[in-house]
Design an enzyme around this catalytic site. Sequence first.
Site, PDB file in Angstrom:
ATOM      1  N   LYS A  78       0.848  -1.194   0.000  1.00 39.67           N
ATOM      2  CA  LYS A  78       0.000   0.000   0.000  1.00 39.67           C
ATOM      3  C   LYS A  78       0.878   1.235   0.000  1.00 39.67           C
ATOM      4  O   LYS A  78       2.019   1.177   0.468  1.00 39.67           O
ATOM      5  CB  LYS A  78      -0.889   0.017   1.258  1.00 39.67           C
ATOM      6  CG  LYS A  78      -2.131   0.874   1.134  1.00 39.67           C
ATOM      7  CD  LYS A  78      -3.141   0.192   0.240  1.00 39.67           C
ATOM      8  CE  LYS A  78      -4.554   0.479   0.483  1.00 39.67           C
ATOM      9  NZ  LYS A  78      -5.466  -0.523  -0.027  1.00 39.67           N
ATOM     10  N   GLY A  95     -20.800   6.293   3.413  1.00 45.60           N
ATOM     11  CA  GLY A  95     -19.690   6.600   2.496  1.00 45.60           C
ATOM     12  C   GLY A  95     -20.205   6.598   1.073  1.00 45.60           C
ATOM     13  O   GLY A  95     -20.870   5.652   0.656  1.00 45.60           O
ATOM     14  N   TYR A  96     -19.917   7.671   0.341  1.00 43.39           N
ATOM     15  CA  TYR A  96     -20.461   7.760  -1.017  1.00 43.39           C
ATOM     16  C   TYR A  96     -19.364   8.136  -2.008  1.00 43.39           C
ATOM     17  O   TYR A  96     -19.527   9.003  -2.861  1.00 43.39           O
ATOM     18  CB  TYR A  96     -21.635   8.757  -1.041  1.00 43.39           C
ATOM     19  CG  TYR A  96     -22.695   8.384  -2.051  1.00 43.39           C
ATOM     20  CD1 TYR A  96     -23.480   7.259  -1.881  1.00 43.39           C
ATOM     21  CD2 TYR A  96     -22.892   9.155  -3.194  1.00 43.39           C
ATOM     22  CE1 TYR A  96     -24.438   6.901  -2.818  1.00 43.39           C
ATOM     23  CE2 TYR A  96     -23.856   8.805  -4.135  1.00 43.39           C
ATOM     24  CZ  TYR A  96     -24.615   7.672  -3.927  1.00 43.39           C
ATOM     25  OH  TYR A  96     -25.567   7.315  -4.862  1.00 43.39           O
ATOM     26  N   GLY A  97     -18.233   7.454  -1.878  1.00 46.16           N
ATOM     27  CA  GLY A  97     -17.167   7.590  -2.875  1.00 46.16           C
ATOM     28  C   GLY A  97     -17.372   6.538  -3.945  1.00 46.16           C
ATOM     29  O   GLY A  97     -18.498   6.092  -4.185  1.00 46.16           O
ATOM     30  N   ASN A  98     -16.298   6.106  -4.581  1.00 46.00           N
ATOM     31  CA  ASN A  98     -16.387   5.119  -5.658  1.00 46.00           C
ATOM     32  C   ASN A  98     -17.172   3.868  -5.221  1.00 46.00           C
ATOM     33  O   ASN A  98     -18.117   3.458  -5.894  1.00 46.00           O
ATOM     34  CB  ASN A  98     -14.963   4.750  -6.115  1.00 46.00           C
ATOM     35  CG  ASN A  98     -14.954   3.623  -7.135  1.00 46.00           C
ATOM     36  OD1 ASN A  98     -15.157   2.467  -6.794  1.00 46.00           O
ATOM     37  ND2 ASN A  98     -14.750   3.959  -8.390  1.00 46.00           N
ATOM     38  N   ALA A  99     -16.807   3.309  -4.083  1.00 44.49           N
ATOM     39  CA  ALA A  99     -17.426   2.049  -3.660  1.00 44.49           C
ATOM     40  C   ALA A  99     -18.895   2.243  -3.278  1.00 44.49           C
ATOM     41  O   ALA A  99     -19.780   1.522  -3.758  1.00 44.49           O
ATOM     42  CB  ALA A  99     -16.640   1.444  -2.502  1.00 44.49           C
ATOM     43  N   GLY A 100     -19.178   3.227  -2.431  1.00 39.24           N
ATOM     44  CA  GLY A 100     -20.537   3.423  -1.932  1.00 39.24           C
ATOM     45  C   GLY A 100     -21.511   3.803  -3.029  1.00 39.24           C
ATOM     46  O   GLY A 100     -22.649   3.310  -3.087  1.00 39.24           O
TER      47      GLY A 100
HETATM   48  N1  GLU Z   1      -7.274  -0.039  -3.293  1.00 38.76           N
HETATM   49  C1  GLU Z   1      -8.005  -1.246  -3.575  1.00 38.76           C
HETATM   50  C2  GLU Z   1      -8.023  -2.136  -2.346  1.00 38.76           C
HETATM   51  O1  GLU Z   1      -7.865  -1.707  -1.238  1.00 38.76           O
HETATM   52  C3  GLU Z   1      -7.517  -1.943  -4.809  1.00 38.76           C
HETATM   53  C4  GLU Z   1      -6.087  -2.342  -4.806  1.00 38.76           C
HETATM   54  C5  GLU Z   1      -5.583  -2.827  -6.151  1.00 38.76           C
HETATM   55  O2  GLU Z   1      -6.356  -2.891  -7.082  1.00 38.76           O
HETATM   56  O3  GLU Z   1      -4.388  -3.116  -6.200  1.00 38.76           O
HETATM   57  O4  GLU Z   1      -8.301  -3.299  -2.437  1.00 38.76           O
END
Ligand code: GLU
Length: 419
Positions: A109, A221-226
């Site tokens: 990360k 949460g209302y970003g990409n995932a939400g």
């Molecule tokens: N950031 C995303 C996660 O936490 C995707 C990571 C990725 O695609 O490498 O799973």
Amino acid sequence: MSGNNNHSNPFKIAQQQINDCADILKLNHSTREVLLRPMREFHVHFPVRMDDGTTRIFQGFRVQYNDAKGPTKGGIRFHPEETIDTVRALAAWMTWKCALLDLPLGGGKGGVICNPKELSRFELERISRGYIKAIGAFIGPDKDIPAPDVYTNPQIMAWMVDEYSSIVGKNQFGVITGKPLSLGGSPGRGDATARGGMYALREAAQRLGIDLGKATMAIQGYGNAGCYAASLAEAMFGSKVVAVCDSRGAVTCRNGICIPRVNEHKQKTSSVVSCEGTECVSNDELLALDVDVLVLAALESSVTERNVDQVKARIIVELANGPTTPEADEVLHRKGIHVIPDFLCNAGGVTVSYFEMVQNAYMYYWDENEVHEKLDKRMTKAYHEVLNSAEKYAINMRKAAYVVAVARVVEAMKLRGWV
Ligand code: GLU
């Protein structure tokens, strides 16, 4: 790390979870020691020319937690409160996530301390390029492959892949995933995190005998995932989304929120708050709503000892990383709430990232249906492996996910002769 209690330090939480799992798996001392620490981490400071002509120094991190199963993989966050311990925790969770989905990858990360909301587009581009220049020597398509995460997006990935390509003197699409479609991205990557979570939710609901066509849902949460979770839950199952929130507040509508309208409102005002046809409530009230499904798609440590007693949902869909603290986890388990834990539930993103790497390597691209089918297969399999492990060891779903994932990483470490 000193001075922080378990609540405010995600890495302490991640380590506690590893220790709990090591107890269940009866791992020996040295194996446990390897799992408890990142193998490598990079701390960088890099100069960025701001629009007003001054130069500011930004701080960034990249943690390669464990590469026993393959090159490390994981997103990059741009966040004003980024800390090395948050990145360490997220890198550990990526390790278990990739192992759980049986991807030939380790976990990593990255993060840069900055506030994208206060930066111009050109400043954002220069920060993205500066970060890649700083860590360029340590990443690569067969070494460590970044992707989007909190407050980063396909455009940022495009700048980063361009910067890396100029460093190595050739196009290297495979070094970063989550790219725009026209620059080596994969069909289906945009909504992959939410879609993967919906496949897992479908399996959970079937198991619990819940009809998702009649289910109500609240989304924190209302970003990409939400945001994608809202429209997919409606489109795939006909579920009714009755509340959504972002960092500025929450809105509800008993008869179901009009998702296109809330999306338009968010586009215009940068928030869901005050969207026409909804009522404003507090974020804590959203968590306490009497809904069938609660989607956690904001940041770490959202459900804690403080608010867990209020939660009434039957299923929790953890699209964020680390949204529930260990203390809250115990309470949810006691209350019989079915938690689909983060590194299972949100693994759709990295799974399609892996598909993107494969397509980049072959220079041959699949259509969206093929991506959806392959993602569904992997998510469904992983969900049932975790469920079986929960039943076998009589433990909660998160511990069960750890048992499956950590055992795979340990097996690779043993085969390599590390432990
Ligand atoms: N950031 C995303 C996660 O936490 C995707 C990571 C990725 O695609 O490498 O799973």
